[in-house]
Design a protein around this motif. Structure first.
Motif, mmCIF file in Angstrom:
data_model
loop_
_atom_site.group_PDB
_atom_site.id
_atom_site.type_symbol
_atom_site.label_atom_id
_atom_site.label_comp_id
_atom_site.label_asym_id
_atom_site.label_seq_id
_atom_site.Cartn_x
_atom_site.Cartn_y
_atom_site.Cartn_z
ATOM 1 N N SER A 250 -42.291 17.350 27.378
ATOM 2 C CA SER A 250 -43.123 16.789 26.231
ATOM 3 C C SER A 250 -44.389 17.741 26.281
ATOM 4 O O SER A 250 -44.791 18.473 25.498
ATOM 5 N N ALA A 251 -45.078 18.047 27.427
ATOM 6 C CA ALA A 251 -46.285 18.525 27.758
ATOM 7 C C ALA A 251 -46.143 19.998 27.333
ATOM 8 O O ALA A 251 -46.939 20.649 26.746
ATOM 9 N N VAL A 252 -45.104 20.870 28.254
ATOM 10 C CA VAL A 252 -44.832 22.002 27.950
ATOM 11 C C VAL A 252 -44.485 22.525 26.594
ATOM 12 O O VAL A 252 -45.023 23.479 25.885
ATOM 13 N N GLY A 253 -43.571 21.829 26.035
ATOM 14 C CA GLY A 253 -43.080 21.990 24.672
ATOM 15 C C GLY A 253 -44.166 21.956 23.755
ATOM 16 O O GLY A 253 -44.347 22.909 22.850
ATOM 17 N N SER A 254 -44.791 20.819 23.689
ATOM 18 C CA SER A 254 -45.944 20.503 22.535
ATOM 19 C C SER A 254 -47.224 21.591 22.725
ATOM 20 O O SER A 254 -47.660 22.131 21.770
ATOM 21 N N LEU A 255 -47.534 21.938 23.810
ATOM 22 C CA LEU A 255 -48.451 22.923 24.240
ATOM 23 C C LEU A 255 -48.127 24.186 23.666
ATOM 24 O O LEU A 255 -49.104 24.959 23.013
ATOM 25 N N ALA A 256 -46.977 24.578 23.784
ATOM 26 C CA ALA A 256 -46.482 25.901 23.434
ATOM 27 C C ALA A 256 -46.181 26.122 21.965
ATOM 28 O O ALA A 256 -46.665 27.181 21.474
ATOM 29 N N ILE A 257 -46.011 24.856 21.267
ATOM 30 C CA ILE A 257 -46.026 24.784 19.878
ATOM 31 C C ILE A 257 -47.331 25.119 19.474
ATOM 32 O O ILE A 257 -47.694 25.909 18.233
ATOM 33 N N GLY A 258 -48.239 24.290 19.870
ATOM 34 C CA GLY A 258 -49.635 24.271 19.587
ATOM 35 C C GLY A 258 -50.187 25.650 19.565
ATOM 36 O O GLY A 258 -50.872 26.221 18.644
ATOM 37 N N ILE A 259 -50.086 26.341 20.774
ATOM 38 C CA ILE A 259 -50.697 27.406 20.950
ATOM 39 C C ILE A 259 -50.048 28.571 19.858
ATOM 40 O O ILE A 259 -50.796 29.514 19.437
ATOM 41 N N ALA A 260 -48.720 28.655 19.911
ATOM 42 C CA ALA A 260 -47.982 29.620 18.883
ATOM 43 C C ALA A 260 -48.452 29.459 17.387
ATOM 44 O O ALA A 260 -48.709 30.360 16.973
ATOM 45 N N VAL A 261 -48.701 28.123 17.007
ATOM 46 C CA VAL A 261 -49.124 27.782 15.871
ATOM 47 C C VAL A 261 -50.575 28.309 15.577
ATOM 48 O O VAL A 261 -51.002 28.976 14.495
#
Length: 557
Positions: A250-261
């Motif tokens: 959850s941590a890695v996935g959500s951070l990656a999505i946030g940074i990409a967006v």
């Protein structure tokens, strides 16, 4: 070029020589003027520290206590940027920056003439330069250093990156309502894993066929493509992701999505703004070496800053004009014949003050660190976050939540902030004791954003490894080396105490920030489950507020 400023009948006179700091012709003009005029005093655009360094002396070290003042590292970055540009232009025109000032001092000493250092202390100038810049201008400067551009595009990417780091935890908290399921987070986490692994492998392979910089581009581009297609699209990393804890996924996935967006949205907004002409400024016209006697290198660069940062240019140009003019007026009033050697870009402003000294601003307004203009949003946000953090514990305590629960929450806050801050410091090369000190105070500095754990880590480092502005020269030499790869240059830069200090301070702070975001988004909900979930915690905080209000009412009634 030189020009006499209008003298007063009872006073001496000042002859201003405007030079180009990297022009051979300026050096010759300075020497000829001093020998022809034989003044009582030769005044030069230098302060004590730069004069000592020019003479081969060692600049003053940064005092460890200075680092706790807040912006010391940022001021060194600004000074480094200015120094690097001047050094590059000096190399282009085959002359040492500051050769005109050195020629003035040497000639005066050969002729037995007194020398006056009339410029403001460089550290004061850089402090005021940083304080005068707006937040947007600082983003521009960061974009210019990182991406080679300092217009709306860079601002968009930098702001988008920062926003993405903040958005990531929100995705972790509320992504489910937006359709971001654990399956999606798993795919994104797999994409990150494959991107990192493939990027490193491709870069290693490419280094056998291309130079280091091209290999880095291959690694970044190839890694991103493999991550998107193989990890996110095809789910090739699913077996590995299934072995990871749900928290980590959850941590890695959500951070990656946030940074990409964030980066995508910021970059697009910046590009649109750039196309519309918003947030841009006109570059200074091209010039060649013959033009430099009318616009010295530093002044050309500062004119860009005047369009780019009016406040910064005020500190770097206008205030120094007034400061130098104050010194020259005092010498003139003492009856001295003065030849003043200054950058050509300062000549007009100085001469205007010499002709009308009554227009000089008070000297006390030109020294010290100025108060920042406008609303102090940083302090307001910092105090607000501190109130929220303390209020969280107070309200739960007032609602009757067990002390043991609150102690466990605080212990988790302390440990997560400490581990991430210390890990960031060690990654940058800090000593174990320095990293431990930064980690130990990280929880407190997270509560009060007006402080930073990196200051304390840097304080401990400076007690063992002195840093001064002489390190900037070594950094400039490394950056000017076009024969080596970026990776090799960066590796050598970490051997320079100043750069290592900057990275230690920065990564300690980044570690603490990331830890705070992870705690709020992922760890706190785990504790909230013990109380019945986030909704239950919210109700308890409202009950705590009601109990607090009731207690206060009874106390005053």
């Amino acid at each position: 070029m030189s020009q006499d400023a209008a003298p007063s009948p009872q006073n001496g006179r000042v002859q201003v020589v405007g030079t180009a700091h990297v022009s051979k012709e300026s050096v010759a003009e300075v020497e000829e003027t001093i020998r022809a005029e034989r003044p009582d005093v030769v005044a030069v655009e230098l302060d004590e520290g730069r004069y000592r360094q020019m003479r081969g002396g060692t600049p003053d070290d940064i005092e460890p206590s200075d680092l706790l003042s807040g912006n010391t590292v940022f001021q060194f970055i600004a000074y480094w940027m200015l120094s690097y540009v001047q050094a590059q232009l000096g190399e282009k025109f085959d002359i040492s920056p500051g050769a005109d000032m050195l020629a003035a001092v040497d000639t005066a000493e050969e002729e037995g003439i007194d020398v006056a250092l009339v410029d403001r202390d460089i550290q004061t100038t850089i402090q005021r330069f940083w304080a005068r810049m707006s937040v947007v201008e600082k983003f521009r400067m960061a974009g210019g250093l990182a991406f080679g551009v300092s217009d709306a595009r860079a601002v968009g990417v930098v702001v988008g990156l920062l926003a993405g780091v903040l958005v990531g935890p929100l995705v972790g908290l509320f992504g489910g309502s937006l359709g971001i399921t654990p399956f999606v987070l798993g795919r994104v986490t797999g994409g990150v894993i494959l991107a990192v692994a493939a990027g490193l492998a491709l870069q290693t392979l490419a280094e056998g066929f291309t130079d280091g910089d091209d290999a880095l581009v291959v690694g970044l581009g190839g890694g991103l493509a493999v991550g998107l297609v193989g990890g996110v699209g095809l789910g090739l990393a699913a077996p590995l992701v299934d072995r990871l804890s749900p928290f980590l996924v959850s941590a890695v996935g959500s951070l990656a999505i946030g940074i990409a967006v964030g980066v995508t949205a910021g970059g697009l907004c910046g590009l649109v703004a750039y196309r519309l002409g918003l947030g841009t400024y006109e570059d200074v016209e091209e010039f060649d070496v013959e033009d430099l006697t009318d616009a010295d290198v530093v002044s050309v660069m500062m004119e860009e800053f005047r369009a780019f940062s009016p406040g910064g240019a005020e500190a770097l140009i206008d205030e120094r004009d007034a400061y130098i003019a104050h010194q020259l007026v005092a010498l003139r009033q003492n009856g001295a014949h003065v030849v003043a050697v200054v950058g050509a870009g300062h000549r007009a402003g100085i001469e205007s003050y010499l002709e009308r000294p009554e227009t000089l601003p008070p000297m006390e307004s030109l020294v010290g660190v100025p108060q920042k203009r406008g609303i102090p949003w940083g302090k307001i946000v910092g105090v607000g976050l501190s109130v929220v953090f303390v209020g969280f514990f107070v309200l739960l305590a007032m609602a009757g939540v067990r002390n043991g629960f609150l102690l466990r929450v605080f212990a988790a806050w302390f440990l997560i902030n400490g581990l991430f801050a210390a890990a960031g410091a060690k990654l940058a090369g800090a000593r174990w004791l320095s990293a431990a000190v930064g980690g130990a105070v990280a929880w407190l500095t997270s509560v009060n954003p007006l402080l930073a754990p990196g200051w304390f880590t840097g304080y401990m480092e400076l007690r063992h490894a002195p840093v001064n502005v002489a390190d900037i020269g070594r950094l400039n030499e490394l950056l000017a080396d076009e024969t080596r790869s970026i990776r090799e240059i960066v590796s050598d830069m970490f051997d320079v105490p100043l750069f290592r200090l900057i990275m230690i301070v920065a990564l300690t702070n980044i570690g603490s920030i990331v830890a705070s975001l992870l705690f709020v988004a992922y760890v706190l909900p785990l504790f909230a489950a013990d109380l019945g979930g986030v909704d239950a915690v919210t109700r308890l905080m409202l009950d705590g507020a009601a109990n607090s209000a009731d207690l206060l009412w009874r106390a005053v009634s």
